[in-house]
Design a protein around this motif. Structure first.
Motif, PDB file in Angstrom:
ATOM      1  N   UNK A  93       0.880  -1.192  -0.040  1.00 41.53           N
ATOM      2  CA  UNK A  93       0.019   0.054   0.020  1.00 41.53           C
ATOM      3  C   UNK A  93       0.841   1.348  -0.040  1.00 41.53           C
ATOM      4  N   UNK A  94       2.018   1.413   0.482  1.00 36.84           N
ATOM      5  CA  UNK A  94       2.787   2.311   0.693  1.00 36.84           C
ATOM      6  C   UNK A  94       3.743   2.573  -0.566  1.00 36.84           C
ATOM      7  N   UNK A  95       3.703   1.302  -1.464  1.00 41.65           N
ATOM      8  CA  UNK A  95       4.673   1.560  -2.802  1.00 41.65           C
ATOM      9  C   UNK A  95       3.835   2.313  -3.920  1.00 41.65           C
ATOM     10  N   UNK A  96       4.686   3.110  -4.515  1.00 34.40           N
ATOM     11  CA  UNK A  96       4.049   4.054  -5.687  1.00 34.40           C
ATOM     12  C   UNK A  96       3.209   3.551  -6.648  1.00 34.40           C
ATOM     13  N   UNK A  97       3.730   2.186  -6.953  1.00 31.10           N
ATOM     14  CA  UNK A  97       3.060   1.412  -7.806  1.00 31.10           C
ATOM     15  C   UNK A  97       1.996   0.313  -7.224  1.00 31.10           C
ATOM     16  N   UNK A  98       1.803   0.154  -5.927  1.00 29.32           N
ATOM     17  CA  UNK A  98       1.015  -0.660  -5.308  1.00 29.32           C
ATOM     18  C   UNK A  98      -0.510  -0.649  -5.882  1.00 29.32           C
ATOM     19  N   UNK A  99      -0.957   0.501  -6.210  1.00 29.29           N
ATOM     20  CA  UNK A  99      -2.397   0.781  -6.627  1.00 29.29           C
ATOM     21  C   UNK A  99      -2.611   0.374  -7.685  1.00 29.29           C
ATOM     22  N   UNK A 100      -1.424   0.233  -8.588  1.00 29.99           N
ATOM     23  CA  UNK A 100      -1.691  -0.394 -10.200  1.00 29.99           C
ATOM     24  C   UNK A 100      -1.717  -1.860 -10.137  1.00 29.99           C
ATOM     25  N   UNK A 101      -0.609  -2.450  -9.040  1.00 27.37           N
ATOM     26  CA  UNK A 101      -0.938  -3.866  -9.082  1.00 27.37           C
ATOM     27  C   UNK A 101      -1.888  -4.442  -8.672  1.00 27.37           C
ATOM     28  N   UNK A 102      -2.370  -3.729  -7.317  1.00 26.55           N
ATOM     29  CA  UNK A 102      -3.683  -4.506  -6.740  1.00 26.55           C
ATOM     30  C   UNK A 102      -5.177  -3.982  -7.464  1.00 26.55           C
ATOM     31  N   UNK A 103      -4.933  -3.340  -8.621  1.00 24.74           N
ATOM     32  CA  UNK A 103      -6.300  -3.044  -9.047  1.00 24.74           C
ATOM     33  C   UNK A 103      -6.589  -3.835 -10.088  1.00 24.74           C
ATOM     34  N   UNK A 104      -5.746  -4.966 -10.492  1.00 25.28           N
ATOM     35  CA  UNK A 104      -6.093  -6.004 -11.480  1.00 25.28           C
ATOM     36  C   UNK A 104      -7.005  -6.759 -10.694  1.00 25.28           C
ATOM     37  N   UNK A 105      -8.079  -7.509 -11.491  1.00 30.59           N
ATOM     38  CA  UNK A 105      -8.871  -8.558 -10.897  1.00 30.59           C
ATOM     39  C   UNK A 105      -8.426  -9.825 -10.322  1.00 30.59           C
ATOM     40  N   UNK A 106      -8.489 -10.107  -9.113  1.00 32.02           N
ATOM     41  CA  UNK A 106      -8.224 -11.506  -8.665  1.00 32.02           C
ATOM     42  C   UNK A 106      -6.603 -11.572  -8.352  1.00 32.02           C
ATOM     43  N   UNK A 107      -5.929 -10.424  -8.395  1.00 31.49           N
ATOM     44  CA  UNK A 107      -4.571 -10.466  -8.282  1.00 31.49           C
ATOM     45  C   UNK A 107      -4.048 -10.924  -6.879  1.00 31.49           C
ATOM     46  N   UNK A 108      -4.815 -10.426  -5.937  1.00 28.11           N
ATOM     47  CA  UNK A 108      -4.377 -10.636  -4.385  1.00 28.11           C
ATOM     48  C   UNK A 108      -3.349  -9.871  -4.121  1.00 28.11           C
ATOM     49  N   UNK A 109      -3.226  -9.534  -2.656  1.00 25.16           N
ATOM     50  CA  UNK A 109      -2.148  -8.772  -1.932  1.00 25.16           C
ATOM     51  C   UNK A 109      -0.775  -9.468  -2.245  1.00 25.16           C
ATOM     52  N   UNK A 110      -0.580 -10.670  -1.726  1.00 23.51           N
ATOM     53  CA  UNK A 110       0.525 -11.455  -1.994  1.00 23.51           C
ATOM     54  C   UNK A 110       1.162 -11.502  -3.122  1.00 23.51           C
ATOM     55  N   UNK A 111       0.204 -12.077  -4.091  1.00 24.13           N
ATOM     56  CA  UNK A 111       0.687 -12.328  -5.419  1.00 24.13           C
ATOM     57  C   UNK A 111       1.174 -10.904  -6.152  1.00 24.13           C
ATOM     58  N   UNK A 112       0.281  -9.711  -6.108  1.00 19.75           N
ATOM     59  CA  UNK A 112       0.747  -8.610  -6.538  1.00 19.75           C
ATOM     60  C   UNK A 112       2.201  -7.898  -6.026  1.00 19.75           C
ATOM     61  N   UNK A 113       2.392  -8.110  -4.615  1.00 20.77           N
ATOM     62  CA  UNK A 113       3.638  -7.706  -3.982  1.00 20.77           C
ATOM     63  C   UNK A 113       4.642  -8.581  -4.511  1.00 20.77           C
ATOM     64  N   UNK A 128       9.313  -7.724 -10.804  1.00 21.17           N
ATOM     65  CA  UNK A 128       9.463  -6.809 -11.904  1.00 21.17           C
ATOM     66  C   UNK A 128      10.448  -5.799 -11.631  1.00 21.17           C
ATOM     67  N   UNK A 129      10.297  -5.244 -10.395  1.00 23.48           N
ATOM     68  CA  UNK A 129      11.091  -4.218 -10.046  1.00 23.48           C
ATOM     69  C   UNK A 129      10.635  -2.855 -10.331  1.00 23.48           C
ATOM     70  N   UNK A 130      11.512  -1.720  -9.858  1.00 20.13           N
ATOM     71  CA  UNK A 130      11.073  -0.114  -9.876  1.00 20.13           C
ATOM     72  C   UNK A 130      11.567   0.264 -11.277  1.00 20.13           C
ATOM     73  N   UNK A 131      12.327  -0.211 -12.067  1.00 22.63           N
ATOM     74  CA  UNK A 131      13.051   0.396 -13.288  1.00 22.63           C
ATOM     75  C   UNK A 131      12.185  -0.013 -14.293  1.00 22.63           C
ATOM     76  N   UNK A 132      11.362   0.806 -14.491  1.00 26.45           N
ATOM     77  CA  UNK A 132      10.438   0.706 -15.828  1.00 26.45           C
ATOM     78  C   UNK A 132      11.047   0.512 -17.050  1.00 26.45           C
ATOM     79  N   UNK A 133      12.274   1.558 -17.158  1.00 25.46           N
ATOM     80  CA  UNK A 133      12.791   1.542 -18.448  1.00 25.46           C
ATOM     81  C   UNK A 133      13.726   0.383 -18.959  1.00 25.46           C
ATOM     82  N   UNK A 134      13.714  -0.522 -17.922  1.00 22.38           N
ATOM     83  CA  UNK A 134      14.465  -1.794 -18.436  1.00 22.38           C
ATOM     84  C   UNK A 134      13.617  -2.716 -19.193  1.00 22.38           C
ATOM     85  N   UNK A 135      12.396  -2.210 -19.116  1.00 24.82           N
ATOM     86  CA  UNK A 135      11.371  -3.185 -19.997  1.00 24.82           C
ATOM     87  C   UNK A 135      10.894  -2.299 -21.011  1.00 24.82           C
ATOM     88  N   UNK A 136      11.243  -2.727 -22.352  1.00 26.42           N
ATOM     89  CA  UNK A 136      10.803  -1.966 -23.465  1.00 26.42           C
ATOM     90  C   UNK A 136       9.156  -2.073 -23.742  1.00 26.42           C
TER      91      UNK A 136
END
Length: 124
Positions: free
Chosen positions: A10-30, A36-44
């Motif tokens: 919940x405190x992570x800046x991207x937490x809301x994105x990962x928990x917004x997907x249906x049936x993702x779950x807290x543990x799986x999202x975390x 995946x990591x914080x460096x989005x530039x590493x993924x094209x």
């Protein structure tokens, strides 16, 4: 531990994105966020994330021979998180349920049928 994970997620800046997907779950999202990591530039893009997770097949071709194989070199923890999400998605998505049921009808085992959903869950 679950409360600690939920708090940190919940405190992570991207937490809301990962928990917004249906049936993702807290543990799986975390787990997905951590792998995946914080460096989005590493993924094209979505395809590179799917490849990083090992959710896309490897095609090898030489002359007339062409083989499609399972991707072994990947982040296996990310693959596990993505395939778990993909498996859960079939419970709420008619599209995912249809793909899963067709694979099972073709005598694919549960794991293989759920893995067919993973490239689309990862965005690939």
């Amino acid at each position: 531990m679950d409360r600690s994970i939920a708090t940190d997620l919940g405190e992570h800046p991207d937490g809301a994105i990962f928990t917004s997907l249906p049936r993702w779950g807290q543990v799986n999202a975390a787990q997905t966020l951590a792998e995946w990591g914080d460096c989005r530039a590493a993924s094209a893009g979505p395809d590179s994330v799917a490849a990083l997770a090992g959710c896309t097949p490897v095609t090898k071709q030489s002359g007339r021979h062409r083989a499609v194989q399972f991707r072994w070199a990947c982040n296996k923890r990310l693959r596990r998180a993505i395939t778990t999400f993909a498996d859960n998605s079939r419970r709420t998505s008619p599209w995912a349920a249809s793909i899963y049921e067709r694979a099972r009808a073709d005598l694919a085992e549960h794991g293989a049928a759920a893995a067919l959903l993973a490239p689309n869950a990862a965005g690939g």
